[in-house]
Structures are given as C-alpha cells and as structure tokens.
Design an enzyme around this catalytic site. Structure first.
Site, PDB file in Angstrom:
ATOM      1  N   LYS A 222      22.585  23.743   7.773  1.00  0.00           N
ATOM      2  CA  LYS A 222      21.476  24.709   8.235  1.00  0.00           C
ATOM      3  C   LYS A 222      21.770  25.938   8.101  1.00  0.00           C
ATOM      4  O   LYS A 222      22.936  26.519   8.355  1.00  0.00           O
ATOM      5  CB  LYS A 222      20.935  24.305   9.424  1.00  0.00           C
ATOM      6  CG  LYS A 222      21.787  24.611  10.668  1.00  0.00           C
ATOM      7  CD  LYS A 222      21.935  25.875  11.566  1.00  0.00           C
ATOM      8  CE  LYS A 222      22.926  26.135  12.425  1.00  0.00           C
ATOM      9  NZ  LYS A 222      23.220  27.117  12.980  1.00  0.00           N
TER      10      LYS A 222
ATOM     11  N   ALA B 151      33.438  24.760  11.273  1.00  0.00           N
ATOM     12  CA  ALA B 151      33.286  25.935  12.357  1.00  0.00           C
ATOM     13  C   ALA B 151      32.764  27.276  11.603  1.00  0.00           C
ATOM     14  O   ALA B 151      33.259  28.303  11.822  1.00  0.00           O
ATOM     15  CB  ALA B 151      34.508  26.055  13.033  1.00  0.00           C
TER      16      ALA B 151
ATOM     17  N   MET C 256      27.290  26.739  10.248  1.00  0.00           N
ATOM     18  CA  MET C 256      26.408  25.920   9.469  1.00  0.00           C
ATOM     19  C   MET C 256      26.113  24.464  10.024  1.00  0.00           C
ATOM     20  O   MET C 256      25.282  23.596   9.275  1.00  0.00           O
ATOM     21  CB  MET C 256      26.838  25.709   8.271  1.00  0.00           C
ATOM     22  CG  MET C 256      26.687  27.279   7.571  1.00  0.00           C
ATOM     23  SD  MET C 256      26.895  27.112   5.640  1.00  0.00           S
ATOM     24  CE  MET C 256      25.278  26.703   5.288  1.00  0.00           C
TER      25      MET C 256
ATOM     26  N   ASP D  28      22.039  21.424  18.162  1.00  0.00           N
ATOM     27  CA  ASP D  28      21.628  21.580  16.745  1.00  0.00           C
ATOM     28  C   ASP D  28      21.435  20.063  15.961  1.00  0.00           C
ATOM     29  O   ASP D  28      21.051  20.059  14.783  1.00  0.00           O
ATOM     30  CB  ASP D  28      22.782  22.401  15.861  1.00  0.00           C
ATOM     31  CG  ASP D  28      22.777  23.670  16.182  1.00  0.00           C
ATOM     32  OD1 ASP D  28      21.876  24.202  16.764  1.00  0.00           O
ATOM     33  OD2 ASP D  28      23.731  24.445  15.839  1.00  0.00           O
TER      34      ASP D  28
END
Ligand code: ATP
Length: 306
Positions: free
Chosen positions: A16, A103, A106, A143
């Site tokens: 993302k 890391a 995203m 997330d």
C-alpha cells in the site's frame, strides 16, 4: 465447512501507499489517531500455505534476510490466531515470496499477515465469514485489515476502521531505500518535532479535496493534494530521502512523497512513459537501491491456487 484443501494454497497480496496520512497528537496509550487514505498498489508478496507437522516460516526474495522466521512473523501470528479461534493446531508451513520492501512503509509485514490468514483459512477448509477474518486482521495490526481488502479506503482510529472510497487508476514509481525505518521510531520523531517546534497537532481528518481527486483519476489533481504528516519525521531520521524526492521530481514526477513511515519514496506519474523517465532519473542519480513501477488501486488478498 468445505473439504480441507490437501495441497498448497497460494495467496497474493498487495503493498500500500498512503495518499493521505494525517497524524494526530500522541494519545495517553501512546498510539496516534490517524486519518489514512490507503491505496493498494501492484507490488505483491505471495504466501503459500502447505500442511506441515508444526508451524514454520520460510522467505525468499531480495530482502529475505531481514524477515523474521520465528513466531514474531505476522504470517505466523495470523496462522496461530486463526487456529486458536477454531481450537486446532497451526500445523502449517508458510512460504513468503517477498517482493514488497521490508520495513519500507508499504505494509509488507501486514500484507503477509493478511495473506497467511486467507491461505490458512482456505487450506483448513474453515470458510470463515469475512467479518471474522477482518476481526483477526485488526488484532494483528492496524494496517492488516486494509491489506486484506485492498482497493482504496479511508482508515480512521489507528487506521483499522475502514471505509472503501472511490479511486481512478494511478501510475506510480517507488524508490526502495537501503535499509528500513522503524515505524515506532518515526512516530516518536513526529512527536519530538511537534514538541520542539511548539506546534499544536490538529485532529486528523481526511481531506475532501484529496478524496475528490482520488475519485477523479486525475493525476494532476491528486498530486496537488497528496500529504504525509510523517514525511518530515522520516526525512529528519533519514536526510538522504530529500535528494531522492528531488531526483524523482526532476525526472518529471507529478508529485513525490515518503510512503507511510518510509524510507520508500513514492512518485505519482502521468503514465507508463513518464514512469520510465522517473525510473531513469532515480537510477541515474544513484539515490535509491532499486525502483519499482506499479499501478493502483488493485484488489487485496486473493487466492491464486488451491
Ligand atoms: P508499515 O508500513 O505497516 O508501517 P513497514 O512496511 O514499514 O510497515 P514491514 O515490512 O511490515 O514494515 O516490517 C516491519 C518489521 O516487521 C520488520 O522489520 C520485521 O522485523 C517485522 N516483520 C514481521 N513479519 C514480517 C513479514 N512477514 N515481512 C516483513 N517484516 C516482518
């Protein structure tokens, strides 16, 4: 319950980018309220679940050495949580084919958690209702629900309360940095900068202008309204990101921003031709480890083969 799959189940899941990341002041519990506009982009990990004696994880890909293979891996935690809910053993091997930067801001770990959940649910023939899987996603991390659903969505709370939003198709270039940035460290730097500057942090709210631009599919309009409240903190911790952002803009990107907590940087471009020019500019300037071209929105976790 359907018959359990006896073979491998592979799930593909996207990375993302946050086209808006508005961050509120630190709450007493240390978390920050967010208004997050997520866009799923066509950079994918694949998680394959196969029956095994016990829960094990393996990983392949350019950043595989940075991925934990123990129970702290979000894919392993997803398998454990799902198995515990159903009173079964998490007897599964999870292989992660990793393409999302680790890391990198995203949500790669979150993506693997969402993918493993769907892969195990399919492998074990549980047919869990979507709401139950989304509950487990929220338990895994803020997330993870978005990685599961994909597309474009507005997230509030810690990011886990999701409402789908309309989005046209947009082209992106991502510059992968050397090494990662810890998300909690970037939030701490955000708090430190706000205090040092004596700045009151406003309530995070989604921008109606940005949401309209996202729906319109107009890259110029979206480029003018992209915001990331964590960008200054990420650049403060990793000053070299400023040169990366400049190089992509110099190569003709419509807009540039740090992706989430960084250090991946994201460049919105008009089309595929413009994407190639931005890639050339970034690689020519030597300001990143690798580049990736992607489009979004794309769907969330999907079963490829079972
Ligand atoms: P976000 O954008 O959600 O803040 P991120 O993209 O910055 O996350 P991740 O790639 O999710 O970061 O990795 C953050 C840390 O999570 C890693 O340093 C690693 O120790 C841990 N981790 C746990 N599971 C995974 C996984 N499956 N893949 C990558 N990292 C994982």
């Amino acid at each position: 319950m359907t018959a359990p799959a006896t073979r491998a189940v592979t799930v593909r899941v996207p990375a993302k980018v946050n086209v808006q990341l508005a961050v509120g002041a630190a709450r007493p519990d240390g978390f920050h309220d967010l208004a997050n506009v997520f866009l799923a982009v066509s950079l994918f990990d694949e998680v394959t679940a196969t029956p095994a004696e016990a829960l094990t994880v393996s990983c392949a890909g350019p950043d595989a050495d940075q991925v934990p293979l123990d129970r702290s891996n979000l894919a392993a935690r997803a398998a454990e949580l799902l198995a515990a809910r159903h009173g079964i053993e998490p007897a599964v091997h999870l292989h992660i084919a990793k393409n999302i930067p680790v890391a990198g801001g995203m949500a790669g770990g979150s993506a693997d958690g969402a993918a493993a959940l769907l892969a195990c649910d399919t492998l074990w023939g549980l047919d869990s209702p979507r709401e139950e899987l989304l509950d487990i996603c929220a338990e895994l991390g803020s997330d993870v629900p978005f990685s599961f659903v994909g597309g474009a969505a507005l997230g509030t709370g810690r990011g886990e309360l999701l409402v789908p939003v309309e989005a046209g198709t947009f082209h992106w270039v991502f510059a992968v940095a050397d090494g990662g940035l810890s998300t909690p460290a970037v939030f701490r730097e955000f708090d430190r900068l706000a205090e040092a500057e004596g700045r009151a942090v406003p309530e995070p709210v989604a921008s109606p202008v940005l949401l309209a631009a996202l729906a319109s599919g107009d890259a110029g309009a979206l480029g003018a309204s992209l915001t990331n409240d964590l960008q200054a903190a990420a650049v403060s911790l990793r000053p070299s990101l400023a040169a990366t952002l400049d190089a992509g803009l110099g190569g003709g990107a419509v807009a540039a921003l740090v992706s989430g907590s960084g250090p991946t940087t994201a460049f919105l471009v008009a089309d595929e031709v413009a994407a190639a020019k931005v890639v050339a500019a970034l690689e020519g300037a030597g300001v990143c480890r690798a580049t990736r071209v992607a489009v979004g929105p794309v769907p969330g976790a999907v079963v490829l083969s079972a």
